[in-house]
Design an enzyme around this catalytic site. Structure first.
Site, PDB file in Angstrom:
ATOM      1  N   ASP A  91     -17.554  32.778  -5.085  1.00 11.45           N
ATOM      2  CA  ASP A  91     -16.415  33.089  -4.266  1.00 11.45           C
ATOM      3  C   ASP A  91     -17.013  34.918  -3.276  1.00 11.45           C
ATOM      4  O   ASP A  91     -17.324  35.566  -4.153  1.00 11.45           O
ATOM      5  CB  ASP A  91     -15.157  33.853  -3.646  1.00 11.45           C
ATOM      6  CG  ASP A  91     -14.040  32.409  -4.067  1.00 11.45           C
ATOM      7  OD1 ASP A  91     -14.804  31.241  -4.941  1.00 11.45           O
ATOM      8  OD2 ASP A  91     -13.105  32.313  -3.882  1.00 11.45           O
ATOM      9  N   LYS A 153     -12.762  31.253   3.213  1.00 13.28           N
ATOM     10  CA  LYS A 153     -11.464  31.879   2.611  1.00 13.28           C
ATOM     11  C   LYS A 153     -11.628  33.466   3.278  1.00 13.28           C
ATOM     12  O   LYS A 153     -12.473  34.503   3.798  1.00 13.28           O
ATOM     13  CB  LYS A 153     -12.053  32.395   1.493  1.00 13.28           C
ATOM     14  CG  LYS A 153     -11.543  33.103   0.463  1.00 13.28           C
ATOM     15  CD  LYS A 153     -12.033  33.595  -0.967  1.00 13.28           C
ATOM     16  CE  LYS A 153     -10.942  34.539  -1.738  1.00 13.28           C
ATOM     17  NZ  LYS A 153     -11.097  35.057  -3.277  1.00 13.28           N
ATOM     18  N   LYS A 182      -9.873  28.516   2.060  1.00 14.48           N
ATOM     19  CA  LYS A 182      -9.134  29.268   0.883  1.00 14.48           C
ATOM     20  C   LYS A 182      -8.674  30.265   1.846  1.00 14.48           C
ATOM     21  O   LYS A 182      -8.647  31.246   2.822  1.00 14.48           O
ATOM     22  CB  LYS A 182     -10.118  29.111   0.607  1.00 14.48           C
ATOM     23  CG  LYS A 182      -9.577  30.115  -1.023  1.00 14.48           C
ATOM     24  CD  LYS A 182      -9.999  30.611  -1.864  1.00 14.48           C
ATOM     25  CE  LYS A 182      -9.273  30.686  -3.178  1.00 14.48           C
ATOM     26  NZ  LYS A 182     -10.630  31.614  -4.716  1.00 14.48           N
TER      27      LYS A 182
END
Length: 222
Positions: A91, A153, A182
């Site tokens: 991430d 995300k 996400k």
């Protein structure tokens, strides 16, 4: 929807600065017990965590976290190191200042380089929605799609706010067909989690849902 089905898309997360190995090990144990999608932990613990989990759980870590303003070379090195240590998912945080400066090609190039460094592992791109205009959020959907990352995300969970239903819905409407969403930051209940899923979230970043299960687990769903 049963809670166990929600937990299957949760990255059970601990990224606090004072996290110890005992804390990380508890996250891993709980993530495995409740069959979470992954455990998202600091990079310094990835190798030890991967060895401890022994292939029973994907290990996720963060790159350029939480501010995103490391140089691309540093982020690429961090990514390669994390993958070498056993991370299955990465991430990364974008350089938000570059987005504000409309340095779109630089951002896309950085994502591409980090994606290449992932060597086939999953890359999620954190755009920190609470700091962006709607136009900037849409632009990042386009950039992430073009760069080939697997996920976009919402948030680090370390800024002024976390995920919102509206942001997830907006992102879902503007990403390419091969990109997933996400939601992370502030997801505090299973009702919230299910609503994020209805709005288009494919993965959730939180520690609270597993904690709820630990506090109320009767075994009925398992």
């Amino acid at each position: 929807m049963e809670r166990k089905d929600v937990l299957k898309i949760v990255d059970h997360t601990l990224l606090s600065q004072n996290a110890t190995w005992d804390d990380i090990r508890q996250i891993l144990d709980d993530a495995m017990r409740y069959e979470a999608a992954s455990a998202c932990i600091p990079a310094a613990y990835v190798k030890q965590a991967e060895e401890y989990a022994g292939g029973r759980l994907p290990i996720c870590t963060v790159i350029g976290f939480p501010n995103g303003y490391n140089t691309t070379a540093v982020k690429v090195y961090e990514t390669k190191d994390a993958i070498a240590n056993g991370a299955e998912e990465i991430d990364m945080v974008i350089n938000i200042g570059h987005l504000k400066d409309k340095k779109y090609q630089e951002i896309e190039d950085e994502i591409r380089q980090i994606h290449e460094a992932c060597s086939g592992k999953i890359l999620k791109v954190i755009i920190e929605t609470c700091l962006l205009t709607e136009e900037e959020k849409i632009k990042m959907c386009e950039i992430v799609t073009s760069a080939g990352a697997e996920y976009i995300k919402t948030s680090t969970g370390f800024s002024t706010a976390g995920a919102t239903f509206e942001d997830v819905e907006l992102m879902k409407a503007h990403i390419g067909k091969d990109v997933k969403v996400k939601a992370a930051g502030g997801i505090s209940s299973f009702d919230d989690a299910e609503e994020f899923m209805r709005r288009g979230a494919d993965r959730l970043g939180t520690s609270r849902l597993v904690k709820i299960m630990k506090n109320t687990d009767s075994g009925s769903d398992y």
